[in-house]
Design a protein around this motif. Sequence first.
Motif, PDB file in Angstrom:
ATOM      1  N   LEU A  37      -0.705   1.499   5.320  1.00  0.00           N
ATOM      2  CA  LEU A  37      -0.708   0.799   6.607  1.00  0.00           C
ATOM      3  C   LEU A  37       0.143   1.536   7.631  1.00  0.00           C
ATOM      4  O   LEU A  37       1.248   1.980   7.320  1.00  0.00           O
ATOM      5  N   GLU A  54      -4.934   1.427   6.944  1.00  0.00           N
ATOM      6  CA  GLU A  54      -5.229   0.444   7.987  1.00  0.00           C
ATOM      7  C   GLU A  54      -4.210   0.578   9.120  1.00  0.00           C
ATOM      8  O   GLU A  54      -3.136   1.175   8.943  1.00  0.00           O
ATOM      9  N   PHE A  66      -6.740  -3.477  11.907  1.00  0.00           N
ATOM     10  CA  PHE A  66      -6.704  -4.581  10.952  1.00  0.00           C
ATOM     11  C   PHE A  66      -6.200  -5.862  11.606  1.00  0.00           C
ATOM     12  O   PHE A  66      -6.625  -6.966  11.253  1.00  0.00           O
ATOM     13  N   LEU A 124      -3.264  -7.905   3.427  1.00  0.00           N
ATOM     14  CA  LEU A 124      -3.780  -6.543   3.267  1.00  0.00           C
ATOM     15  C   LEU A 124      -3.451  -6.001   1.872  1.00  0.00           C
ATOM     16  O   LEU A 124      -4.284  -5.324   1.258  1.00  0.00           O
TER      17      LEU A 124
END
Length: 451
Positions: A50, A77, A99, A118
């Motif tokens: 992320l 993401e 996201f 996530l």
Amino acid sequence: MLDFKILVVDDEPSFTEVYKIIFEDKGYETLCASSGEECLEILSSQNFDLVITDLKMGGINGLELLRFIRERKLDCEVMLVTGYGTIESAVNAMKLGAFGYFIKGNDPEVLLKEIDKLVKIKTLQKDNISIRNKLNNFNYLLESNSERFKSILKISEKAAQSNSNILILGESGTGKEVIAKYIHQRSQRKNENFVAVNCQVFSDGVLESELFGHEKGAFTGAIDRRIGRFEEADNGTLFLDEIGELSFNTQVKLLRAIENKTFERIGSNKSISTNIRLVTATNRKLSEEVKLGRFREDLFYRINTITILVPSLRERKEDIPILIDFFLKQMQQDMKKKIEKVENGLIDVLVDYDYPGNIRELKNIIERLVVLSDDGVIRKGDLPDLKLFSKNDQDEQDEMVSLKDVRQNAEAKYIRHVLAKSRGNISEAARMMDISRRQLFNKLVEYDIKQ
């Protein structure tokens, strides 16, 4: 730390430091970048799950970072951090593949919940990839040129259509669990759980808890309620490997659960209904164990409505080249090594060998060859001492003995050899042979081998 990496990008150090503290406190590995340019440099050499980036920054902004990551199809993401005045821009960014977004000044718990969501998605994706890889491996192990093994698969497929209990017999390492999984995959329960338990690796008390579960406080160390494998396998398939190792006490409780289709967790009087397909396996001759009084006759007849005998590898030698190819590919992938060449004559040696350890032994040999390979070549010189079980040794015998005696003599000889190599260390010898300490102890008793 959790297996989840976050890269925080913001040109205000006070924000990145706060985020780093919050995320690391939750167990996430966290790195910070002070600009979009620094972020791109980090992404060129490291992988992240992320990227959390401020929308407005000097130089490369958050939206441009998002476009870069999506254009290059990086496996991470992006979440955008924005102020109230730019929420619309953040929402538009989600249409480009972000996201989510977080508003500065809001409760950090909101952001943590989004990250947790996530993490669960990523974990599920990794699990699905793992399941697909295992399924591919499982299907590959069913490829065969052996008419005998093909007939076993046909019997297994027919048996799968019933709800009858199935007993799978065969030497150690022949792939009995592979057949059990095949039966499950071909049955009407294929979309439910396949739960495997190796009865040999647990002590009696632990095995009972493993099978039936326990309530909080049922015994010392039971700090929480535990769901047993019978509950986990409800509506699916329960596979009990090495069932011949069960104690008499556990045999009684298993028989009651099979007959009544109910059981109780340890520490509870409440009966729980169970709807399972029971598949069991052993390398022991249970009929002889019954005669010797070591296995209950009533349980034996309960579990062997259908019996499937899996042939040893020496009885399906035409499949050895298929298995060698499979394990070579698997080991290259696992070890990140490339094998370009197999030395002339190596395959012939491997096909000629009798494999007292069956498929498991072949896998270990291929793993050894790949580990010891140089310059992408696997060589005969790196083979273990296969002469221990060469057919020449058997041909030189003057006295004709049963095949069972030959196998037992070979197995006993190999165990003595490994014990010598490990200097009598039972744990090390068991590891070298890829069996449990308990299995090795049983063999030592069976062959009267002194340590």
